[in-house]
Design an enzyme around this catalytic site. Structure first.
Site, short mmCIF file in Angstrom:
data_model
loop_
_atom_site.label_atom_id
_atom_site.label_comp_id
_atom_site.label_asym_id
_atom_site.label_seq_id
_atom_site.Cartn_x
_atom_site.Cartn_y
_atom_site.Cartn_z
N LYS A 1 0.83 -1.21 0.00
CA LYS A 1 0.00 0.00 0.00
C LYS A 1 0.86 1.26 0.00
CE LYS A 1 -4.40 -1.83 1.59
NZ LYS A 1 -5.52 -1.77 2.48
N LYS B 1 -6.84 -10.64 -4.78
CA LYS B 1 -8.04 -10.84 -3.96
C LYS B 1 -9.08 -9.77 -4.27
CE LYS B 1 -7.68 -8.34 0.40
NZ LYS B 1 -9.02 -7.75 0.39
N LYS C 1 -12.19 -3.97 -1.48
CA LYS C 1 -12.98 -2.72 -1.54
C LYS C 1 -12.22 -1.62 -2.25
CE LYS C 1 -14.40 -3.15 3.08
NZ LYS C 1 -13.16 -2.75 3.72
P1 ATP Z 1 -9.43 -2.72 1.66
O1 ATP Z 1 -9.19 -2.92 0.20
O2 ATP Z 1 -9.89 -1.35 2.03
O3 ATP Z 1 -8.28 -3.23 2.52
P2 ATP Z 1 -10.79 -5.19 2.03
O4 ATP Z 1 -11.71 -5.58 0.94
O5 ATP Z 1 -9.45 -5.86 2.05
O6 ATP Z 1 -10.68 -3.62 2.01
P3 ATP Z 1 -11.00 -5.24 4.91
O7 ATP Z 1 -11.91 -4.28 5.59
O8 ATP Z 1 -9.52 -4.96 4.87
O9 ATP Z 1 -11.53 -5.46 3.41
O10 ATP Z 1 -11.18 -6.69 5.53
C1 ATP Z 1 -12.32 -7.04 6.33
C2 ATP Z 1 -12.37 -8.54 6.51
O11 ATP Z 1 -12.68 -9.14 5.25
C3 ATP Z 1 -11.06 -9.16 6.96
O12 ATP Z 1 -11.36 -10.21 7.87
C4 ATP Z 1 -10.47 -9.73 5.70
O13 ATP Z 1 -9.66 -10.86 5.97
C5 ATP Z 1 -11.72 -10.13 4.92
N1 ATP Z 1 -11.51 -10.05 3.49
C6 ATP Z 1 -11.21 -8.94 2.76
N2 ATP Z 1 -11.12 -9.25 1.46
C7 ATP Z 1 -11.36 -10.59 1.38
C8 ATP Z 1 -11.41 -11.51 0.29
N3 ATP Z 1 -11.20 -11.13 -0.96
N4 ATP Z 1 -11.68 -12.80 0.57
C9 ATP Z 1 -11.91 -13.21 1.82
N5 ATP Z 1 -11.88 -12.41 2.90
C10 ATP Z 1 -11.61 -11.11 2.68
MG MG Z 2 -7.92 -5.19 3.47
#
Ligand code: ATP
Ligand code: MG
Length: 405
Positions: free
Chosen positions: A170, A265, A268
């Site tokens: 990041k 992965k 968001k």
């Molecule tokens: P950002 O891109 O802002 O980091 P994110 O999509 O990675 O957002 P987080 O808020 O960081 O989401 O993660 C929240 C929860 O969702 C965590 O427990 C993380 O392990 C899970 N998570 C995030 N993305 C995935 C994914 N693609 N598959 C499975 N679990 C996920």
């Molecule tokens: Mg994340």
């Protein structure tokens, strides 16, 4: 003494909480999904069953987790985190929060943060988190998160943070030295989130395993530096200040991949909305995203072929949302073309997400309901969190506010 205080406050708050009878109309039939037993759907690394036999109150093991309000909650957040929480809340004592303090580590839109925080909370409930069982709250409403983060920072070697994969990725995207300090110290805040509640287990997707490892190392380090006899000499209980948390990793759906690249992965913060299914996407949008998602030109469909990451991902999603076993899906889809499979997957997704969307609308339409839930959740969390901060400050030798007389 201090430990007794913590246990005591847990008991007090539990009974106070249950007296509220706080299951709203939304929560009576809130979970349309079969609740799988812990051992079936999770690889639980916790040492014994679900009660903490070392605790004088033999409390249920405690689980904490949260999602950042950085955008729309997507299928990865749901299958990798929230859906699994629902299966945990009957067995464990659970605290689920919206980690808004983490959401400001990258540049963000101030106009969006409130809405995203509220939407995330509403989606927790819509997905089946039951506030008569779990505490749901906003991280920034419990001041102890920031307090503990600062206290932990003094024991965190910079090198530990600099080698975190997420920081490296990041910060590179943010232009190296221009990245905010908070991006570096994010894992210290995450450690505080977990250690504050003396969590036994933390459900984490694969992407958060490294941060949980750091939280464990940090807990051990602080226990060694300040705990035990040194703490006792300062009037404390002695022994460990923090419980060492264990990861809880779901067996399936641990990592949902992007619709546009099976090797990244679903996230968001990925720039393209096409790369993810958001829980609040309309039926048409879901169908369109699946229709246009990346596939391959192999014949038939199969799991676990390293050359077909998209195929493995889409079959895994189908397996979970349809409630079928891997063997059933393999058999059903082995001779299918993408043209046959994609509408099947889209329909299964729409069918699975529709009830969540309906409940989300109901929850957000009831004035004051969500605020009340979040306020009660924050009260409950504060009782536990303040006891931990009290213990650490005592062990670190701080002069207590009330002992001046
Ligand atoms: P950002 O891109 O802002 O980091 P994110 O999509 O990675 O957002 P987080 O808020 O960081 O989401 O993660 C929240 C929860 O969702 C965590 O427990 C993380 O392990 C899970 N998570 C995030 N993305 C995935 C994914 N693609 N598959 C499975 N679990 C996920
Ligand atoms: Mg994340």
């Amino acid at each position: 003494m201090a430990h007794a205080t913590l246990s005591h406050s847990v008991i007090l708050s539990s009974s106070r909480f249950s007296r509220l009878g706080y299951a709203s109309k939304f929560l009576r039939n809130t979970n349309p999904f079969p609740v799988r037993l812990t051992g079936e759907s999770f690889r639980c690394c916790c040492s014994s069953a679900t009660t903490d036999e070392t605790s004088p109150s033999a409390r249920r093991k405690r689980v904490v987790s949260g999602v950042q309000p950085t955008g729309s909650i997507h299928l990865g957040n749901y299958l990798g985190a929230i859906k699994n929480w629902v299966a945990l809340q009957d067995t464990y004592e659970t605290l689920f929060f919206i980690v808004d303090l983490h959401a400001i580590t990258l540049p963000y839109d101030t106009k969006e943060l409130r809405k995203a925080t509220r939407d995330t909370a509403a989606l927790y409930l819509a997905c089946g988190v039951d506030v008569s069982k779990a505490s749901v709250f906003v991280q920034s409403h419990v001041r102890a998160h920031v307090d503990l983060m600062w206290l932990l920072s003094s024991s965190t070697p910079i090198g530990w943070l600099q080698k975190m994969t997420q920081f490296k990725e990041k910060s590179r995207k943010e232009g190296g030295e221009n990245a905010a300090v908070a991006l570096l110290t994010y894992p210290v805040l995450m450690s505080a989130d977990i250690l504050l509640y003396q969590a036994d287990c933390v459900p984490v997707g694969e992407d958060q395993k490294q941060h949980l490892e750091l939280a464990r190392d940090l807990a051990q380090r602080v226990n060694n530096i300040y705990g035990g006899r040194k703490w006792k000499k300062l009037g404390g209980r002695g022994g460990s200040i923090f419980k060492i948390p264990e990861p809880l990793i779901p067996q399936a759906g641990a990592r949902v991949m992007s619709l546009t690249d099976g090797l990244s992965k679903m996230s968001k913060s990925a720039p393209s909305d096409q790369s993810r299914i958001n829980l609040l996407d309309s039926k048409d949008l879901i169908a369109d995203k699946i229709k246009r998602c990346k596939t391959d030109s192999f014949a038939g469909l199969e799991f676990d072929n390293a050359e077909r990451p998209e195929c493995n991902n889409l079959l895994s999603v189908y397996q979970i949302v349809s409630g079928k076993t891997k063997e059933e899906v393999s058999e059903e889809c082995k001779d299918m073309s993408w043209g046959t499979f994609k509408p099947l997957l889209a329909d299964a997704l729409i069918e699975h997400l529709s009830p969540i969307q309906v409940r989300y609308q109901e929850i957000t339409a009831e004035t004051g309901y969500l605020d009340k839930v979040l306020s009660e959740g924050a009260d409950r969390a504060t009782e536990i969190a303040d006891a931990t901060v009290h213990n650490l400050k005592q062990a670190m030798g701080f002069y207590p506010r009330n002992s001046a007389s």
